[in-house]
Scaffold this motif. Structure first.
Motif, short mmCIF file in Angstrom:
data_model
loop_
_atom_site.label_atom_id
_atom_site.label_comp_id
_atom_site.label_asym_id
_atom_site.label_seq_id
_atom_site.Cartn_x
_atom_site.Cartn_y
_atom_site.Cartn_z
N LYS A 109 0.83 -1.21 0.00
CA LYS A 109 0.00 0.00 0.00
C LYS A 109 0.87 1.26 0.00
O LYS A 109 0.55 2.24 -0.68
N ALA A 121 2.26 1.82 -3.43
CA ALA A 121 1.21 2.34 -4.32
C ALA A 121 0.98 3.83 -4.07
O ALA A 121 0.81 4.61 -5.01
N ARG A 122 1.00 4.24 -2.81
CA ARG A 122 0.80 5.66 -2.48
C ARG A 122 1.97 6.50 -2.99
O ARG A 122 1.78 7.62 -3.47
N LYS A 167 3.84 5.85 -5.58
CA LYS A 167 3.72 5.96 -7.04
C LYS A 167 2.69 7.01 -7.44
O LYS A 167 2.84 7.69 -8.46
N ARG A 168 1.64 7.13 -6.62
CA ARG A 168 0.60 8.13 -6.92
C ARG A 168 0.97 9.52 -6.42
O ARG A 168 0.26 10.49 -6.68
N GLY A 169 2.08 9.58 -5.67
CA GLY A 169 2.47 10.86 -5.09
C GLY A 169 1.66 11.23 -3.88
O GLY A 169 1.62 12.40 -3.47
N ALA A 170 1.00 10.24 -3.26
CA ALA A 170 0.16 10.49 -2.09
C ALA A 170 1.00 10.53 -0.82
O ALA A 170 2.12 10.01 -0.77
N CYS A 222 2.31 9.49 2.69
CA CYS A 222 2.43 8.24 3.46
C CYS A 222 2.45 8.50 4.96
O CYS A 222 2.64 7.57 5.75
#
Length: 299
Positions: A116, A119-120, A122-125, A127
């Motif tokens: 997870k 994935a975050r 990669k999305r630039g979200a 963490c």
């Protein structure tokens, strides 16, 4: 620092390390400290992980957690692996099982959460400060270049060439035996408790028909003196020698002090030459290099 490194590997030109790679728990701690001091990335290869070893030993039921820790200093090792895990950018594993079933036991890594977080990222979200190292699988391998038989054009070993003379390690082993013509039972393992060598010696000592039929050879690494070995290895070797004395196995068991890496194949070939057998009595094996070596040597 850059000047010293340059003198070693940079032909005198100043160099700065791009990455610090630690192998095993103790070197992992050293790598973590160095990478922090130099502000460079760290890579870690754990190899035989402490928590997995602890789980395996507990399942055997032979020792309590306290006894295991006293024997193996296992909690110190696990703590070192946790520190290495936290400091690493990349952790190299040999199999997916190592990641999902072994590293997943550690506080610093959790498979689903790591996915997870990746994935975050990669999305630039965000963490929220959580971080876990990237796990990379590099399957283990063995270099067999030094383990190739020399055959003649007919596919048979050339028994007339000078290279076919008995290797020196053979005489080093055979000098232990009263009757060196017997088949040879061979075990190759470091003198660690989990390798279960003492059980093999005990079984050999208690079986008179087997003793009459064969000799036993124990290749337990290299040593100078028992007093200079680690406490754990010294205890195993002392137990082996005690059992040899208890069952009066003198002249039937070989335990040479030294052998070269290049002589490993010759040792396996000796077992084959005497129509003997290779045995592995370890409680558990992470990879089993000796099993691969014995297949290559055609015992």
């Amino acid at each position: 620092m850059s000047k010293i490194i340059g003198e070693e590997i940079g032909c005198g030109h100043p160099m700065w390390p791009a990455v610090i790679h630690g192998h095993y728990a103790s070197a992992g701690v050293a790598a973590a400290l160095i990478s922090g001091a130099l502000n460079v990335h760290m890579v870690f290869t754990g190899h035989f992980l402490g928590k997995d070893k602890l789980e395996g030993l507990l399942k055997q039921g032979r020792q309590t957690r306290e006894e295991i820790n006293m024997t193996y200093k296992i909690m110190r090792r696990i703590e070192a692996e946790e520190l290495s895990l936290d400091a690493s950018e990349i952790v190299i594993a040999s199999t997916r099982q190592e990641i999902e079933e072994q590293w997943n036991l550690y506080d610093g890594f959790e498979v689903m959460l790591a996915r997870k977080l990746r994935a975050r990222v990669k999305r630039g979200a965000n963490c929220y400060g959580r971080y876990m190292p990237r796990m990379v699988i590099i399957p283990p391998g063995v270099e067999f270049g030094h383990m190739i038989h020399e055959f003649d054009m007919e596919g048979e070993e050339d028994s007339h060439s000078p290279a076919s003379e008995d290797p020196p390690i053979w005489s080093e082993i055979m000098r232990f035996f009263t009757n060196p013509r017997k088949p040879l039972i061979l075990a190759v393992a470091r003198p660690y408790p989990e390798k279960n060598i003492t059980t093999l010696v005990k079984a050999f000592g208690e079986c008179r028909p087997l003793r009459e039929l064969a000799n036993l050879t124990l290749i337990m690494g290299n040593r100078e003196a028992i007093s200079k070995m680690s406490n754990m290895s010294a205890a195993v070797l002392t137990s082996v020698l005690t059992l040899i004395d208890e069952y009066d196995l003198y002249g039937q068991v070989a335990y040479p002090k030294h052998h070269k890496h290049s002589e490993v194949l010759d040792i396996y070939r000796l077992a084959a030459r005497t129509k003997g057998a290779f045995v592995n009595v370890a409680y558990f094996e992470q990879f089993g290099v000796t099993l691969i070596e014995v297949i290559i040597s055609e015992i």
